[in-house]
Each structure stands twice: as C-alpha cells, then as structure tokens.
Design an enzyme around this catalytic site. Structure first.
Site, PDB file in Angstrom:
ATOM      1  N   ILE A  12      41.904  14.448 -12.068  1.00 39.91           N
ATOM      2  CA  ILE A  12      42.804  15.014 -11.625  1.00 39.91           C
ATOM      3  C   ILE A  12      42.276  16.451 -11.223  1.00 39.91           C
ATOM      4  O   ILE A  12      42.450  17.073 -10.119  1.00 39.91           O
ATOM      5  CB  ILE A  12      44.138  15.145 -11.960  1.00 39.91           C
ATOM      6  CG1 ILE A  12      44.495  13.984 -12.374  1.00 39.91           C
ATOM      7  CG2 ILE A  12      44.977  16.034 -11.335  1.00 39.91           C
ATOM      8  CD1 ILE A  12      45.935  13.735 -13.386  1.00 39.91           C
ATOM      9  N   ASP A  31      35.073  22.648 -18.696  1.00 35.05           N
ATOM     10  CA  ASP A  31      34.913  21.185 -19.191  1.00 35.05           C
ATOM     11  C   ASP A  31      33.941  21.095 -20.309  1.00 35.05           C
ATOM     12  O   ASP A  31      32.927  21.586 -20.307  1.00 35.05           O
ATOM     13  CB  ASP A  31      34.815  20.269 -17.959  1.00 35.05           C
ATOM     14  CG  ASP A  31      35.402  19.131 -17.923  1.00 35.05           C
ATOM     15  OD1 ASP A  31      36.588  18.771 -17.155  1.00 35.05           O
ATOM     16  OD2 ASP A  31      35.216  18.354 -18.832  1.00 35.05           O
ATOM     17  N   THR A  35      35.500  13.672 -21.041  1.00 33.59           N
ATOM     18  CA  THR A  35      35.675  12.574 -20.281  1.00 33.59           C
ATOM     19  C   THR A  35      35.533  12.820 -18.945  1.00 33.59           C
ATOM     20  O   THR A  35      35.132  12.250 -18.244  1.00 33.59           O
ATOM     21  CB  THR A  35      37.112  12.087 -20.279  1.00 33.59           C
ATOM     22  OG1 THR A  35      38.052  13.400 -20.409  1.00 33.59           O
ATOM     23  CG2 THR A  35      37.658  11.444 -21.782  1.00 33.59           C
ATOM     24  N   SER A  79      45.182   9.535 -22.857  1.00 38.28           N
ATOM     25  CA  SER A  79      45.601   8.017 -23.165  1.00 38.28           C
ATOM     26  C   SER A  79      46.675   8.133 -24.497  1.00 38.28           C
ATOM     27  O   SER A  79      46.635   8.695 -25.258  1.00 38.28           O
ATOM     28  CB  SER A  79      44.318   7.491 -23.633  1.00 38.28           C
ATOM     29  OG  SER A  79      44.500   6.208 -24.510  1.00 38.28           O
ATOM     30  N   TYR A 142      50.726  10.797 -27.951  1.00 42.72           N
ATOM     31  CA  TYR A 142      50.651  11.777 -26.784  1.00 42.72           C
ATOM     32  C   TYR A 142      51.886  12.398 -26.218  1.00 42.72           C
ATOM     33  O   TYR A 142      51.751  13.407 -25.889  1.00 42.72           O
ATOM     34  CB  TYR A 142      49.920  10.792 -25.728  1.00 42.72           C
ATOM     35  CG  TYR A 142      49.842  10.882 -24.449  1.00 42.72           C
ATOM     36  CD1 TYR A 142      48.678  11.985 -24.222  1.00 42.72           C
ATOM     37  CD2 TYR A 142      50.608  10.745 -23.509  1.00 42.72           C
ATOM     38  CE1 TYR A 142      48.529  12.360 -22.791  1.00 42.72           C
ATOM     39  CE2 TYR A 142      50.586  11.271 -22.355  1.00 42.72           C
ATOM     40  CZ  TYR A 142      49.420  12.209 -21.781  1.00 42.72           C
ATOM     41  OH  TYR A 142      49.272  12.706 -20.651  1.00 42.72           O
ATOM     42  N   LYS A 146      52.405  16.526 -25.561  1.00 40.27           N
ATOM     43  CA  LYS A 146      52.716  16.974 -24.036  1.00 40.27           C
ATOM     44  C   LYS A 146      54.063  17.669 -24.106  1.00 40.27           C
ATOM     45  O   LYS A 146      54.169  18.840 -23.397  1.00 40.27           O
ATOM     46  CB  LYS A 146      52.946  15.936 -22.818  1.00 40.27           C
ATOM     47  CG  LYS A 146      51.430  15.469 -22.693  1.00 40.27           C
ATOM     48  CD  LYS A 146      50.476  16.250 -21.888  1.00 40.27           C
ATOM     49  CE  LYS A 146      49.114  16.053 -21.821  1.00 40.27           C
ATOM     50  NZ  LYS A 146      48.304  17.126 -20.995  1.00 40.27           N
ATOM     51  N   VAL A 172      49.250   8.953 -12.386  1.00 44.67           N
ATOM     52  CA  VAL A 172      48.323   9.345 -11.175  1.00 44.67           C
ATOM     53  C   VAL A 172      47.142   8.481 -11.043  1.00 44.67           C
ATOM     54  O   VAL A 172      46.873   8.022 -12.095  1.00 44.67           O
ATOM     55  CB  VAL A 172      47.801  10.712 -11.542  1.00 44.67           C
ATOM     56  CG1 VAL A 172      47.266  11.343 -10.240  1.00 44.67           C
ATOM     57  CG2 VAL A 172      49.245  11.652 -12.083  1.00 44.67           C
ATOM     58  N   VAL A 186      45.637   1.940 -15.787  1.00 41.98           N
ATOM     59  CA  VAL A 186      45.618   0.625 -15.205  1.00 41.98           C
ATOM     60  C   VAL A 186      45.091   0.395 -14.004  1.00 41.98           C
ATOM     61  O   VAL A 186      44.637  -0.671 -13.708  1.00 41.98           O
ATOM     62  CB  VAL A 186      47.276  -0.007 -15.241  1.00 41.98           C
ATOM     63  CG1 VAL A 186      48.132   0.773 -14.213  1.00 41.98           C
ATOM     64  CG2 VAL A 186      47.306  -1.363 -15.178  1.00 41.98           C
ATOM     65  N   ASP A 272      53.797   1.917 -25.721  1.00 45.81           N
ATOM     66  CA  ASP A 272      54.171   1.928 -24.068  1.00 45.81           C
ATOM     67  C   ASP A 272      55.650   1.978 -23.909  1.00 45.81           C
ATOM     68  O   ASP A 272      56.477   1.306 -24.649  1.00 45.81           O
ATOM     69  CB  ASP A 272      53.509   0.641 -23.873  1.00 45.81           C
ATOM     70  CG  ASP A 272      52.131   0.482 -23.000  1.00 45.81           C
ATOM     71  OD1 ASP A 272      51.612   1.557 -23.376  1.00 45.81           O
ATOM     72  OD2 ASP A 272      51.865  -0.512 -22.555  1.00 45.81           O
TER      73      ASP A 272
HETATM   74  C1  UD1 Z   1      49.721   7.159 -18.156  1.00 38.84           C
HETATM   75  C2  UD1 Z   1      48.677   7.874 -18.303  1.00 38.84           C
HETATM   76  C3  UD1 Z   1      49.109   9.096 -18.811  1.00 38.84           C
HETATM   77  C4  UD1 Z   1      50.212   9.936 -18.279  1.00 38.84           C
HETATM   78  C5  UD1 Z   1      51.442   8.894 -18.124  1.00 38.84           C
HETATM   79  C6  UD1 Z   1      52.472   9.243 -17.207  1.00 38.84           C
HETATM   80  C7  UD1 Z   1      46.477   7.172 -18.201  1.00 38.84           C
HETATM   81  C8  UD1 Z   1      45.310   6.575 -18.999  1.00 38.84           C
HETATM   82  N1  UD1 Z   1      47.559   7.649 -18.903  1.00 38.84           N
HETATM   83  O1  UD1 Z   1      50.011   6.489 -19.280  1.00 38.84           O
HETATM   84  O2  UD1 Z   1      47.921  10.100 -19.183  1.00 38.84           O
HETATM   85  O3  UD1 Z   1      50.665  10.740 -19.017  1.00 38.84           O
HETATM   86  O4  UD1 Z   1      50.928   7.658 -17.402  1.00 38.84           O
HETATM   87  O5  UD1 Z   1      53.409   8.463 -17.080  1.00 38.84           O
HETATM   88  O6  UD1 Z   1      46.341   7.185 -16.993  1.00 38.84           O
HETATM   89  N2  UD1 Z   1      48.220  -1.831 -18.692  1.00 38.84           N
HETATM   90  C9  UD1 Z   1      47.722  -3.143 -18.406  1.00 38.84           C
HETATM   91  N3  UD1 Z   1      46.565  -3.542 -18.310  1.00 38.84           N
HETATM   92  C10 UD1 Z   1      45.456  -2.660 -18.328  1.00 38.84           C
HETATM   93  C11 UD1 Z   1      45.942  -1.224 -18.533  1.00 38.84           C
HETATM   94  C12 UD1 Z   1      47.392  -0.899 -18.694  1.00 38.84           C
HETATM   95  O7  UD1 Z   1      48.548  -4.092 -18.241  1.00 38.84           O
HETATM   96  O8  UD1 Z   1      44.328  -3.057 -18.241  1.00 38.84           O
HETATM   97  C13 UD1 Z   1      49.651  -1.663 -18.690  1.00 38.84           C
HETATM   98  C14 UD1 Z   1      49.926  -0.847 -19.812  1.00 38.84           C
HETATM   99  O9  UD1 Z   1      50.435  -1.517 -21.092  1.00 38.84           O
HETATM  100  C15 UD1 Z   1      51.107   0.080 -19.610  1.00 38.84           C
HETATM  101  C16 UD1 Z   1      50.877   0.207 -17.796  1.00 38.84           C
HETATM  102  O10 UD1 Z   1      49.813  -0.846 -17.671  1.00 38.84           O
HETATM  103  O11 UD1 Z   1      52.410  -0.631 -19.479  1.00 38.84           O
HETATM  104  C17 UD1 Z   1      50.301   1.619 -17.453  1.00 38.84           C
HETATM  105  O12 UD1 Z   1      49.379   2.096 -18.634  1.00 38.84           O
HETATM  106  P1  UD1 Z   1      48.367   3.019 -18.181  1.00 38.84           P
HETATM  107  O13 UD1 Z   1      47.757   2.885 -17.086  1.00 38.84           O
HETATM  108  O14 UD1 Z   1      47.617   3.335 -19.497  1.00 38.84           O
HETATM  109  O15 UD1 Z   1      49.298   4.436 -18.383  1.00 38.84           O
HETATM  110  P2  UD1 Z   1      50.505   4.926 -18.895  1.00 38.84           P
HETATM  111  O16 UD1 Z   1      50.254   4.418 -20.548  1.00 38.84           O
HETATM  112  O17 UD1 Z   1      51.851   4.706 -18.285  1.00 38.84           O
END
Ligand code: UD1
Length: 313
Positions: A12, A31, A35, A79, A142, A146, A172, A186, A272
């Site tokens: 970002i 920075d 990461t 994360s 986490y 925040k 994002v 994801v 989650d």
């Molecule tokens: C994300 C952000 C976090 C932010 C938050 C705000 C990332 C790494 N994390 O967390 O910094 O503050 O949104 O809402 O960008 N999943 C899968 N398969 C995968 C990866 C993830 O099914 O390969 C699922 C996870 O279990 C979760 C969802 O996708 O249910 C979103 O996961 P992720 O993208 O890691 O984001 P958040 O945990 O929501």
C-alpha cells in the site's frame, strides 16, 4: 508539502508514494525491507528520499521526521495468523513502532499523522456493516495492536495537540501485494495459484466474506485524510460498503482468467473473522471519500498485473 511514508516500499505504501510524487510533493520513505521491496519503488526512486531503517528504532524515525509536514504511517506487520503465532513480534512493530512514530512526529512538529488501522479491530461482533461507533472486539493480537495504535494516536492529539486520523482498512488488494509469504492476502494467493496451475486453498467452506477494496481507493482515502479539516482524532472505515464471499471471489477470478479450478479446502484459520463489511458513510461525509475502482475492475487490473509479473519472472 513534505511527507513521510513509513512502510513506503510495501504494497500500500508504495502506491501512496507514487501518488504523492505524481502530484509533485516531496516524499521521504522509511522502510526496513522486511516485507517491502525496493522494486516496488522502481518508478520513483530518483525522486524520493529513501531511508532504510525500522520504525522500531526511535533515532531512525526522528531522523526521518525532520522537516516533515504529514506522516502517513503504513509500516506494520499485517498478518492476522502471524500475530496469532507470534504476538510479541507483531506488538513490537505495530504498537512500539507506532509509539516511536508518534513521539518523533511530535518532536519534529509534524502537522498531522495518518495511521493505517484495520477492520480487524471490530473482530467478532456480528453486526454488519461495521460502523466506527461500534465497540472494538478484536479476535487476534493483530486486531489489538491496530486498536492500540489508534488509541495512542488519539492520546497524542489530546495530550500534545498532534493532529491524527486513523483509517480502518478493510481487505485491500491490487498489484504488488506480496504473494510469497504464507501470510499473504487471499487475492494474491488465488492469483498466483491460478497462474501456477495449482488449486487455490480456501480455509473453511468459502462462505466467509470480506469487503475487498482496490488499493487505488485506499490511496485516495489517505490523500484526503492528510488535508480534510476538523477530522483530528477520528477513525474512518475504508472499504467499499459491499462484501463478497471467498467462493464468489474465486468464481469471478476464474471467469476473468478463463480457467476452471476446484479449490482445496482446509480447516478455518485461528483468529479469522467470519464476515466483514464497511459502512463508509463517515469517510464519505468527512473526507469526501468515494471509491472510484469497483471490485470487478480492481480484480481485472490485479489479475493482469500478476499475469504480467509471473511472465517476467
Ligand atoms: C486482511 C489483511 C489485514 C487487514 C484485514 C482488514 C492481509 C495479509 N491481511 O486480513 O492486514 O488488516 O484484512 O480486514 O492482507 N484465505 C483463504 N485462502 C488463502 C488465504 C486466505 O481461504 O490462501 C482466507 C482466510 O482464512 C480469511 C480470508 O481468506 O478467511 C481473508 O484472509 P486474508 O487475505 O489473510 O485477510 P484477513 O485475515 O481478512
């Protein structure tokens, strides 16, 4: 105006830096490249001041803040699962590091600090959409870090008169989101899995949903937050107001990619949240925030970027 972007080589942060440089502002990037990546700044390197160092080192942050008008504080460990596995590490960067940024900003007489916060502060409360007046109930370390960062920013406003705005980012996505870590977002994971011809992993049944917001909209929110009057001490949701399930995300992506895949299902991840959706009316009202890029358009641009990027690797 002179801006400091902490985490400016990250996903970002680097988009924010590009937008500031494009409009002719002076930019300092701090920075530690834990990461973030130098290549994220490839297009602007000659036009910024780049300081390699950590927000965990107060002297470094003090050096970076000299002569700065506004700080955009993006540096963090982002994360959720990483924070569940190692809360101390996430706390050190997200809480102690933020405190260093606020201390240095105050000393340098910075006008305003914009803090990157997260929808993760809302945690388990089932009400949707999330409004800023809801009581935070984080589910992960986490989310706690925040929320604490927001509180510290607000206290620096009350105790020392440092203007502050916290932006609660929802999910994002966009170009440059790092897909290589097991903790990556994801959408970056789905794109790289499809490109590698591997089945994407879904943790849980895929009905969990998120408010996916394209990175350009988040940049817009940050630029507005630097200048909006009468917003100090406030938090703002930065999403789109719409939520999409993970299964829908995958369906849209495979449609754009023109491939068919069956995901691999694994158990839900610890920490989650199930659903997330922003009420963005406060940001619309006070900041004039209007998401310009839709989820579908953002997905098309993101897919194009990963495809191009994997071809170049
Ligand atoms: C994300 C952000 C976090 C932010 C938050 C705000 C990332 C790494 N994390 O967390 O910094 O503050 O949104 O809402 O960008 N999943 C899968 N398969 C995968 C990866 C993830 O099914 O390969 C699922 C996870 O279990 C979760 C969802 O996708 O249910 C979103 O996961 P992720 O993208 O890691 O984001 P958040 O945990 O929501």
């Amino acid at each position: 105006m002179r801006y400091l972007v902490t985490g400016g080589a990250g996903f970002i942060g680097s988009h924010i830096v590009e937008a500031l440089v494009a409009r002719g502002d002076e930019v300092v990037v701090l920075d530690d490249f834990s990461t973030g990546k130098r290549e994220n700044l490839a297009g602007v390197l000659s036009r910024i001041e780049l300081i390699e160092g950590s927000i965990c080192d107060l002297a470094t942050v003090q050096h970076a803040c000299r002569g700065v008008d506004v700080v955009l504080h993006q540096a963090a460990l982002t994360s959720v699962p990483r924070s569940v596995e190692n809360p101390l590490e996430t706390h050190a960067v997200n809480v102690d590091g933020t405190l260093n940024v606020l201390l240095a900003a105050r000393q340098a007489k910075v006008r305003r600090v914009v803090v990157a916060s997260s929808a993760a502060v809302y945690g388990q409360s089932p009400e949707l959409p999330k409004t800023e007046s809801m009581r935070p109930e984080p589910l992960s370390p986490y989310g706690v870090t925040k929320y604490v960062a927001e509180l510290y920013a607000q206290v620096f406003g009350r105790a020392y008169g440092l203007e502050n705005v916290s932006l609660r980012y929802f999910n994002v996505f966009g170009p440059r989101q790092d897909a290589r870590s097991p903790y990556s977002g994801v959408l970056s994971k789905f794109c790289t899995a499809l490109l590698a011809g591997e089945p994407p992993t879904i943790y849980g049944d895929g009905t969990q949903s998120r408010d996916f917001v394209y990175v350009e909209n988040v940049v817009q929110a940050n630029l507005l937050a630097c200048q909006a009057p009468d917003v100090s001490g406030l938090t703002f949701n930065i999403g789109t107001g719409r939520r999409v399930s993970l299964q829908e995300v995958l369906d849209s992506l495979t449609h754009i990619a023109g491939t068919a895949v069956s995901p691999k299902h694994l158990p839900p991840r610890a920490g989650d949240i199930l659903h997330s959706q922003a009420d963005i009316s406060r940001a619309q009202h006070y900041l004039g925030y209007r998401p310009q890029v839709s989820f579908e358009e953002g997905l098309r641009r993101t897919w194009a970027w990963y495809r191009q990027h994997s071809a170049a690797d």
